[in-house]
Design a protein around this motif. Structure first.
Motif, PDB file in Angstrom:
ATOM      1  N   CYS A  54       0.797  -1.229   0.000  1.00  0.00           N
ATOM      2  CA  CYS A  54       0.000   0.000   0.000  1.00  0.00           C
ATOM      3  C   CYS A  54       0.829   1.278   0.000  1.00  0.00           C
ATOM      4  N   THR A  55       1.615   1.514   1.049  1.00  0.00           N
ATOM      5  CA  THR A  55       2.357   2.766   1.164  1.00  0.00           C
ATOM      6  C   THR A  55       3.287   3.012  -0.015  1.00  0.00           C
ATOM      7  N   PRO A  56       4.123   2.052  -0.410  1.00  0.00           N
ATOM      8  CA  PRO A  56       5.013   2.316  -1.544  1.00  0.00           C
ATOM      9  C   PRO A  56       4.259   2.672  -2.828  1.00  0.00           C
ATOM     10  N   ALA A  57       3.214   1.917  -3.143  1.00  0.00           N
ATOM     11  CA  ALA A  57       2.455   2.191  -4.367  1.00  0.00           C
ATOM     12  C   ALA A  57       1.835   3.581  -4.321  1.00  0.00           C
ATOM     13  N   ARG A  58       1.321   3.972  -3.168  1.00  0.00           N
ATOM     14  CA  ARG A  58       0.678   5.277  -3.048  1.00  0.00           C
ATOM     15  C   ARG A  58       1.701   6.406  -3.083  1.00  0.00           C
ATOM     16  N   SER A  59       2.914   6.137  -2.622  1.00  0.00           N
ATOM     17  CA  SER A  59       3.950   7.167  -2.720  1.00  0.00           C
ATOM     18  C   SER A  59       4.285   7.453  -4.178  1.00  0.00           C
ATOM     19  N   TYR A  65       7.689   8.827  -8.566  1.00  0.00           N
ATOM     20  CA  TYR A  65       8.916   8.069  -8.376  1.00  0.00           C
ATOM     21  C   TYR A  65       8.615   6.643  -7.932  1.00  0.00           C
ATOM     22  N   TYR A  66       9.539   5.738  -8.257  1.00  0.00           N
ATOM     23  CA  TYR A  66       9.495   4.415  -7.649  1.00  0.00           C
ATOM     24  C   TYR A  66       9.774   4.557  -6.152  1.00  0.00           C
ATOM     25  N   PRO A  67       9.239   3.638  -5.353  1.00  0.00           N
ATOM     26  CA  PRO A  67       9.428   3.746  -3.902  1.00  0.00           C
ATOM     27  C   PRO A  67      10.890   3.827  -3.464  1.00  0.00           C
ATOM     28  N   PHE A  68      11.805   3.146  -4.188  1.00  0.00           N
ATOM     29  CA  PHE A  68      13.204   3.207  -3.766  1.00  0.00           C
ATOM     30  C   PHE A  68      13.785   4.601  -3.960  1.00  0.00           C
ATOM     31  N   ASN A  69      13.147   5.437  -4.765  1.00  0.00           N
ATOM     32  CA  ASN A  69      13.581   6.821  -4.927  1.00  0.00           C
ATOM     33  C   ASN A  69      12.811   7.791  -4.026  1.00  0.00           C
ATOM     34  N   ARG A 368       0.035  -1.363 -24.343  1.00  0.00           N
ATOM     35  CA  ARG A 368       1.375  -0.973 -23.957  1.00  0.00           C
ATOM     36  C   ARG A 368       1.518  -0.990 -22.427  1.00  0.00           C
ATOM     37  N   PHE A 369       2.729  -1.280 -21.962  1.00  0.00           N
ATOM     38  CA  PHE A 369       2.980  -1.355 -20.532  1.00  0.00           C
ATOM     39  C   PHE A 369       2.923   0.040 -19.908  1.00  0.00           C
ATOM     40  N   VAL A 370       2.172   0.169 -18.816  1.00  0.00           N
ATOM     41  CA  VAL A 370       2.142   1.394 -18.020  1.00  0.00           C
ATOM     42  C   VAL A 370       2.239   1.000 -16.550  1.00  0.00           C
ATOM     43  N   GLY A 371       2.609   1.978 -15.711  1.00  0.00           N
ATOM     44  CA  GLY A 371       2.752   1.689 -14.290  1.00  0.00           C
ATOM     45  C   GLY A 371       2.261   2.823 -13.417  1.00  0.00           C
ATOM     46  N   SER A 372       2.306   2.591 -12.117  1.00  0.00           N
ATOM     47  CA  SER A 372       1.805   3.569 -11.151  1.00  0.00           C
ATOM     48  C   SER A 372       2.457   4.937 -11.322  1.00  0.00           C
ATOM     49  N   CYS A 373       3.765   4.956 -11.577  1.00  0.00           N
ATOM     50  CA  CYS A 373       4.472   6.232 -11.701  1.00  0.00           C
ATOM     51  C   CYS A 373       3.968   7.049 -12.884  1.00  0.00           C
ATOM     52  N   ASP A 374       3.439   6.380 -13.903  1.00  0.00           N
ATOM     53  CA  ASP A 374       2.954   7.089 -15.083  1.00  0.00           C
ATOM     54  C   ASP A 374       1.690   7.898 -14.798  1.00  0.00           C
ATOM     55  N   HIS A 485      16.985   4.292 -13.904  1.00  0.00           N
ATOM     56  CA  HIS A 485      16.129   4.778 -12.821  1.00  0.00           C
ATOM     57  C   HIS A 485      16.873   4.939 -11.494  1.00  0.00           C
ATOM     58  N   LYS A 486      18.197   4.802 -11.544  1.00  0.00           N
ATOM     59  CA  LYS A 486      19.034   5.015 -10.362  1.00  0.00           C
ATOM     60  C   LYS A 486      18.620   4.116  -9.194  1.00  0.00           C
ATOM     61  N   ASP A 487      18.410   2.863  -9.510  1.00  0.00           N
ATOM     62  CA  ASP A 487      18.020   1.870  -8.512  1.00  0.00           C
ATOM     63  C   ASP A 487      19.249   1.446  -7.714  1.00  0.00           C
ATOM     64  N   GLY A 488      19.235   1.683  -6.416  1.00  0.00           N
ATOM     65  CA  GLY A 488      20.367   1.382  -5.561  1.00  0.00           C
ATOM     66  C   GLY A 488      20.681  -0.092  -5.427  1.00  0.00           C
ATOM     67  N   ALA A 489      19.756  -0.967  -5.857  1.00  0.00           N
ATOM     68  CA  ALA A 489      20.010  -2.407  -5.765  1.00  0.00           C
ATOM     69  C   ALA A 489      20.824  -2.929  -6.941  1.00  0.00           C
ATOM     70  N   LEU A 490      21.165  -2.063  -7.882  1.00  0.00           N
ATOM     71  CA  LEU A 490      21.846  -2.480  -9.110  1.00  0.00           C
ATOM     72  C   LEU A 490      23.156  -3.220  -8.841  1.00  0.00           C
ATOM     73  N   LYS A 491      24.014  -2.644  -8.012  1.00  0.00           N
ATOM     74  CA  LYS A 491      25.334  -3.222  -7.805  1.00  0.00           C
ATOM     75  C   LYS A 491      25.241  -4.644  -7.270  1.00  0.00           C
ATOM     76  N   ILE A 492      24.394  -4.855  -6.282  1.00  0.00           N
ATOM     77  CA  ILE A 492      24.253  -6.178  -5.695  1.00  0.00           C
ATOM     78  C   ILE A 492      23.630  -7.142  -6.703  1.00  0.00           C
ATOM     79  N   PHE A 493      22.642  -6.669  -7.461  1.00  0.00           N
ATOM     80  CA  PHE A 493      22.006  -7.507  -8.477  1.00  0.00           C
ATOM     81  C   PHE A 493      23.035  -8.006  -9.488  1.00  0.00           C
ATOM     82  N   LYS A 494      23.885  -7.114  -9.971  1.00  0.00           N
ATOM     83  CA  LYS A 494      24.872  -7.498 -10.976  1.00  0.00           C
ATOM     84  C   LYS A 494      25.903  -8.472 -10.402  1.00  0.00           C
TER      85      LYS A 494
END
Length: 500
Positions: A54-59, A65-69, A368-374, A485-494
């Protein structure tokens, strides 16, 4: 019609599955008013939440922005939500709409600020007497709709359906009403319950919120400027409160199990078990599903009442109506999963999105793909903001799609994030591209599904040799998206997935 001349109405439900609507292939749940609205609307068939919580989607709706931003990656009382009160900022949706000379209003679930008076805050203090307090507590900081520019009803915290707020209790007393239920169900889901509402429809929270929406819109329509209003229902999120007249539609039905109900969990991440219900039998779930449907039908009835009000006051034609949900619901999918988070299945990540443009009538589908941020960028462009200004976020405006205007480009994928729920921190990223879905489950088994052959996500293809190239492609595509999107999880993911 010029952008600045149109009103905008956002109707948001909480935890609604797309298959509750006929526009998305639903066959059981009855929502005649939303069915009618879909006949005047563009139906977005591939809309996804930014996060199935709830909270992240509503933010994302309020910031673009995505919740991580944003820093709100879990519910605002969760231990890993960086901030508990959405900061007031000139770029918030409400503040940007004010710059476009809009009246802005809000009622219903907020869940982006606790305030010291919320039950969650009181409960936290009761269990953390010797802990270091959050700064919001220390300095009495709060962020409720009226604090960020809305003419609004302020309901702090989660709300648990809205039944405990003073405003609702005062409404009942002033109108000689009581809210009464019987035949309560509980025990199969952790902290979940359902009940039959036996008091008049006027005693329900969904009726009350619709009354509040009409109250504000009636005020706004008398002004010489357009309005934006956000009506946020707490349902059909549990507690599933189904009025008798609506529950009767389903009471004697024999509901078939979900097509993916019987899933033994083979080749599925172990984290999914975090949301397993107590029973694995369909007969234990069916009564909850009936109440869920009855609750949704009751909400639909109230949406119909609001649409009638708009038509009676010549507002329907010049109002863009956006209907959506913050995220979906599980209700027993895949071997008895409940609630949301920890799994990225279609039932929880895909959301309904109907848009009836002002001055335009007619049904069509948009794939076409759309999301909450759009939604943030789209609403601002509809209100008259320059597209390049509205899109200085993670989302883009799909307003040109509403007018069937060409777009130079549009993302060919969409991503949903999750960082866990309650006291469990757990990083996930899901990417949809063409008919494929890839899920990064940090510290657990990843998932890969081909929805063209497996629409119910039964077969995890993560180690299937025939899909190795597609897996590598999707992992690289997700990494590129994370860079953009400047996702901070990128480094660990890679590092964890050996991506160059």
């Amino acid at each position: 019609m010029k952008n600045q001349e149109q009103n905008i109405l956002l109707i948001l439900t909480d935890q609604q599955r797309v298959d509750t609507l006929k526009a998305y292939g639903g066959k059981v749940c009855q929502t005649p008013n939303l069915d009618q609205l879909s006949e005047d609307s563009i139906v977005f068939t591939n809309a996804y939440t930014s996060c199935p919580i709830c909270t992240p989607a509503r933010s994302s709706l309020q910031t673009g922005y995505y919740p991580f931003n944003v820093g709100m990656q879990s519910n605002s009382y969760g231990s890993h939500c960086l901030i508990r009160e959405l900061p007031d900022h000139p770029d918030l949706l409400s503040r940007q709409l004010q710059k476009q000379n809009y009246s802005v209003g809000y009622t219903g679930k907020w869940h982006l600020g606790q305030g010291n008076e919320s039950e969650e805050t009181k409960n936290y203090r009761a269990h953390a007497e010797h802990a270091i307090q959050f700064p919001e507590y220390q300095y009495d900081i709060r962020s409720l709709p009226s604090d960020v520019g809305y003419e609004a009803d302020d309901f702090p915290g989660h709300g648990v359906g809205g039944y405990g707020y003073k405003q609702f209790k005062d409404y009942l007393e002033e109108n000689g009403l009581t809210f009464e239920t019987k035949n309560t169900l509980s025990g199969n889901f952790e902290a979940h319950m359902a009940a039959e509402v036996i008091s008049p429809i006027e005693s329900t929270v969904e009726y009350y919120l619709t009354e509040r929406a009409i109250h504000y819109i009636d005020r706004f329509r008398k002004r010489s400027k357009p309005f934006f209003f956000a009506l946020n229902y707490w349902g059909p999120h549990e507690p599933y409160m189904a009025p008798t007249k609506h529950l009767d539609r389903y009471r004697d039905m024999t509901l078939e199990p979900w097509p993916n109900f019987y899933d033994d969990g083979n080749k599925k991440p172990s984290i999914h078990k975090a949301k397993s219900a107590n029973s694995k039998e369909w007969d234990a779930f069916a009564p909850y599903v009936k109440h869920y449907y009855g609750f949704m039908s009751s909400i639909d009835e109230q949406i119909g009442r609001l649409l009638c009000y708009l038509k009676e006051h010549d507002l329907y034609e010049n109002t863009t109506i956006i209907f959506s949900a913050d995220h979906g619901e599980s209700l027993g999918i895949h071997g008895g999963l409940s609630d949301k988070a920890f799994f990225m299945y279609e039932e929880t990540c895909r959301i309904p999105l109907l848009v009836k443009p002002a001055g335009v009538s007619g049904h069509r589908e948009e794939s076409r793909f759309v999301g909450s941020c759009d939604l943030y960028a789209t609403i601002l462009e509809l209100a008259g903001a320059a597209r390049e200004q509205a899109e200085k976020r993670d989302g883009r405006s799909f307003a040109p799609m509403l007018r069937e205007e060409p777009l130079a480009s549009w993302p060919d994928c969409v991503v949903t994030e999750c960082s866990g729920l309650e006291s469990v921190m757990y990083t996930q990223r899901m990417i949809r591209y063409e008919t494929m879905k890839y899920v990064f489950n940090c510290g657990d088994l990843d998932e890969l599904y081909d929805l063209s052959t497996d629409p119910y996500e039964m077969n995890n293809l993560i180690d299937h040799l025939d899909y190795a190239d597609k897996l590598n492609f999707l992992r690289a595509k997700l990494a590129d998206w994370m860079v953009e999107h400047k996702d901070g999880a990128l480094k660990i993911f890679k590092r964890m997935r050996d991506i160059a």
